[in-house]
Design a protein around this motif. Structure first.
Motif, PDB file in Angstrom:
ATOM      1  N   THR A   1       4.597  -3.630  -8.179  1.00  0.00           N
ATOM      2  CA  THR A   1       5.361  -2.866  -7.198  1.00  0.00           C
ATOM      3  C   THR A   1       4.716  -2.902  -5.819  1.00  0.00           C
ATOM      4  O   THR A   1       5.408  -3.028  -4.803  1.00  0.00           O
ATOM      5  N   VAL A   2       3.394  -2.799  -5.758  1.00  0.00           N
ATOM      6  CA  VAL A   2       2.726  -2.728  -4.451  1.00  0.00           C
ATOM      7  C   VAL A   2       2.284  -4.086  -3.927  1.00  0.00           C
ATOM      8  O   VAL A   2       1.982  -4.218  -2.732  1.00  0.00           O
ATOM      9  N   LYS A   3       2.251  -5.104  -4.777  1.00  0.00           N
ATOM     10  CA  LYS A   3       1.748  -6.394  -4.321  1.00  0.00           C
ATOM     11  C   LYS A   3       2.543  -6.978  -3.148  1.00  0.00           C
ATOM     12  O   LYS A   3       1.936  -7.504  -2.195  1.00  0.00           O
ATOM     13  N   PRO A   4       3.893  -6.920  -3.143  1.00  0.00           N
ATOM     14  CA  PRO A   4       4.616  -7.453  -1.974  1.00  0.00           C
ATOM     15  C   PRO A   4       4.220  -6.761  -0.666  1.00  0.00           C
ATOM     16  O   PRO A   4       4.160  -7.405   0.383  1.00  0.00           O
ATOM     17  N   TYR A   5       3.933  -5.469  -0.744  1.00  0.00           N
ATOM     18  CA  TYR A   5       3.507  -4.747   0.463  1.00  0.00           C
ATOM     19  C   TYR A   5       2.127  -5.215   0.916  1.00  0.00           C
ATOM     20  O   TYR A   5       1.903  -5.450   2.110  1.00  0.00           O
ATOM     21  N   ILE A   6       1.210  -5.383  -0.032  1.00  0.00           N
ATOM     22  CA  ILE A   6      -0.130  -5.874   0.298  1.00  0.00           C
ATOM     23  C   ILE A   6      -0.031  -7.258   0.941  1.00  0.00           C
ATOM     24  O   ILE A   6      -0.670  -7.537   1.970  1.00  0.00           O
ATOM     25  N   GLU A   7       0.769  -8.122   0.358  1.00  0.00           N
ATOM     26  CA  GLU A   7       0.916  -9.479   0.879  1.00  0.00           C
ATOM     27  C   GLU A   7       1.555  -9.469   2.267  1.00  0.00           C
ATOM     28  O   GLU A   7       1.173 -10.259   3.144  1.00  0.00           O
ATOM     29  N   MET A   8       2.511  -8.584   2.486  1.00  0.00           N
ATOM     30  CA  MET A   8       3.155  -8.488   3.798  1.00  0.00           C
ATOM     31  C   MET A   8       2.148  -8.041   4.853  1.00  0.00           C
ATOM     32  O   MET A   8       2.114  -8.590   5.966  1.00  0.00           O
ATOM     33  N   CYS A   9       1.310  -7.069   4.501  1.00  0.00           N
ATOM     34  CA  CYS A   9       0.272  -6.612   5.430  1.00  0.00           C
ATOM     35  C   CYS A   9      -0.694  -7.740   5.769  1.00  0.00           C
ATOM     36  O   CYS A   9      -1.071  -7.928   6.939  1.00  0.00           O
ATOM     37  N   GLU A  10      -1.080  -8.491   4.762  1.00  0.00           N
ATOM     38  CA  GLU A  10      -2.035  -9.587   4.974  1.00  0.00           C
ATOM     39  C   GLU A  10      -1.434 -10.675   5.851  1.00  0.00           C
ATOM     40  O   GLU A  10      -2.122 -11.249   6.709  1.00  0.00           O
ATOM     41  N   ARG A  11      -0.149 -10.975   5.657  1.00  0.00           N
ATOM     42  CA  ARG A  11       0.500 -11.982   6.501  1.00  0.00           C
ATOM     43  C   ARG A  11       0.547 -11.537   7.956  1.00  0.00           C
ATOM     44  O   ARG A  11       0.479 -12.362   8.868  1.00  0.00           O
ATOM     45  N   GLU A  12       0.662 -10.227   8.164  1.00  0.00           N
ATOM     46  CA  GLU A  12       0.740  -9.694   9.520  1.00  0.00           C
ATOM     47  C   GLU A  12      -0.634  -9.409  10.113  1.00  0.00           C
ATOM     48  O   GLU A  12      -0.744  -8.871  11.212  1.00  0.00           O
ATOM     49  N   GLY A  13      -1.695  -9.749   9.357  1.00  0.00           N
ATOM     50  CA  GLY A  13      -3.051  -9.559   9.861  1.00  0.00           C
ATOM     51  C   GLY A  13      -3.561  -8.143   9.779  1.00  0.00           C
ATOM     52  O   GLY A  13      -4.553  -7.800  10.445  1.00  0.00           O
ATOM     53  N   LYS A  14      -2.920  -7.306   8.982  1.00  0.00           N
ATOM     54  CA  LYS A  14      -3.347  -5.918   8.849  1.00  0.00           C
ATOM     55  C   LYS A  14      -4.332  -5.786   7.701  1.00  0.00           C
ATOM     56  O   LYS A  14      -4.062  -6.212   6.579  1.00  0.00           O
ATOM     57  N   THR A  15      -5.485  -5.183   7.972  1.00  0.00           N
ATOM     58  CA  THR A  15      -6.482  -4.963   6.940  1.00  0.00           C
ATOM     59  C   THR A  15      -6.111  -3.732   6.136  1.00  0.00           C
ATOM     60  O   THR A  15      -5.896  -2.654   6.697  1.00  0.00           O
ATOM     61  N   ILE A  16      -6.019  -3.890   4.817  1.00  0.00           N
ATOM     62  CA  ILE A  16      -5.653  -2.771   3.964  1.00  0.00           C
ATOM     63  C   ILE A  16      -6.488  -2.808   2.689  1.00  0.00           C
ATOM     64  O   ILE A  16      -6.677  -3.879   2.091  1.00  0.00           O
ATOM     65  N   LYS A  17      -7.030  -1.677   2.299  1.00  0.00           N
ATOM     66  CA  LYS A  17      -7.835  -1.598   1.088  1.00  0.00           C
ATOM     67  C   LYS A  17      -6.907  -1.487  -0.118  1.00  0.00           C
ATOM     68  O   LYS A  17      -5.983  -0.677  -0.136  1.00  0.00           O
ATOM     69  N   PHE A  18      -7.192  -2.285  -1.135  1.00  0.00           N
ATOM     70  CA  PHE A  18      -6.348  -2.373  -2.325  1.00  0.00           C
ATOM     71  C   PHE A  18      -7.201  -2.002  -3.530  1.00  0.00           C
ATOM     72  O   PHE A  18      -8.084  -2.757  -3.924  1.00  0.00           O
ATOM     73  N   ARG A  19      -6.957  -0.825  -4.104  1.00  0.00           N
ATOM     74  CA  ARG A  19      -7.836  -0.290  -5.139  1.00  0.00           C
ATOM     75  C   ARG A  19      -7.063   0.114  -6.394  1.00  0.00           C
ATOM     76  O   ARG A  19      -5.959   0.653  -6.309  1.00  0.00           O
TER      77      ARG A  19
END
Length: 327
Positions: A83-101
């Protein structure tokens, strides 16, 4: 920090492959791979095509409407990771650093009659997504078969530990996303607002199959966890009832938000099956994680498929050899 927002999202039931909460006594055969998928008794499940579409819609919604999120905590269940992986991938494509735990504190209600799938290994989780922090120690771990009060206690301890850890980290995120199951969401909503209902099945919070909630912290109070005061099962006893919320005052600014979904709201979940009391012997029962998890199943299915391919090639070679008649 001046504020902390907790965004809670979950995906369960309609948009996952199995629908039901069958007891293990009704299971046919946990050792038969053919019974793992397409049945009610599989140890872990993935999203359906509808669920995957919803996850993409969720990602777009979070990226555009909640850019303040800078950390994601998810249950270990594969459907939550999906469920959250597409959001994580979208953030990474946009250059946004996000912690994934990943955190065990976000596990579903722990019960003695439900066998547990094996926790994914560090290797499996890294292969699934390289930025997932697979070695970080969970803020909370289920301790046994939980009755109503123990399930409240576990969720309260997880939230208290989360808020305290973020408050104590000067570089920590001020807005985090939690991805977990329906029962946890209803309990967390009550805990953060300090509203202990007279009945656990009270319809005080709408819990659809997938929805978004946002809890905003208005007045900051340091979180204190007294490890000397514990529940019978062993969770620290966090005072939160009768309007005493954890870490200050919280309000819900988004309650079961589903407007971003093309399917709209799907199903409402009622927390009706958690027992109010347990005998000490029942409570000490801890379901062993002896079932394969989703990653194990995929690996076994891949090996089985490869074996079938090798067998087919062998049979083709034998058939080819059989028609070669000497001149």
């Amino acid at each position: 920090m001046s504020y902390l927002d907790i965004d809670a999202q979950f995906n369960v039931d309609v948009s996952r492959e199995k629908y039901a909460d069958a007891k293990v006594t009704n299971s046919k055969n946990f050792n038969d791979p053919s019974d793992w998928y397409g049945s009610l008794h599989g140890p872990d499940d993935q999203l359906t095509a509808t669920g995957r579409q919803q996850a993409q819609e969720l990602a777009s919604y979070l990226a555009s409407s909640h850019p303040e999120i800078s950390a994601v905590y998810t249950s270990r269940h594969y459907r939550c990771l999906e469920t959250v992986k597409p959001y994580i991938e979208m953030c990474e494509r946009e250059g946004k650093t996000i912690k994934f735990r990943l955190d065990m504190g976000l596990s579903e209600w722990r019960r003695a009659d439900r066998k547990q799938a094996r926790i994914p290994s560090t290797k499996q989780l890294r292969e699934y997504h390289p930025t997932l922090d697979a070695q970080r120690q969970s803020l909370c771990t289920p301790l046994g078969h939980e009755n109503l009060e123990e399930f409240y206690a576990r969720n309260a301890y997880f939230l208290a530990n989360l808020i305290q850890s973020l408050d104590n980290d000067p570089d920590g995120p001020e807005s985090v996303l939690l991805c977990t199951s329906a029962s946890n969401i209803a309990w967390m909503a009550r805990i953060l607002t300090g509203k202990y209902p007279d009945s656990s099945v009270k319809q005080d919070f709408s819990v659809p199959a997938i929805g978004f909630y946002k809890f905003s912290r208005r007045n900051v109070v340091p979180v204190k966890i007294d490890l000397d005061r514990k529940t019978p099962l062993g969770y620290p006893d966090i005072g939160w009832k009768n309007g005493v919320a954890i870490g200050g005052s919280w309000e819900i600014t988004h309650n079961a938000e589903c407007s971003f979904l093309s399917t709209g709201s799907i199903m409402l979940w009622t927390p009706s099956d958690i027992p109010e009391s347990l005998t000490p012997s029942d409570a000490r029962q801890i379901p062993e994680p002896n079932l394969p998890n989703f990653f194990d199943i995929q690996e076994l299915n891949s090996e089985k498929s490869a074996a079938m391919t090798r067998l087919a090639k062998t049979e083709t070679t034998i058939m080819t050899a059989a028609v070669e008649v000497p001149a």
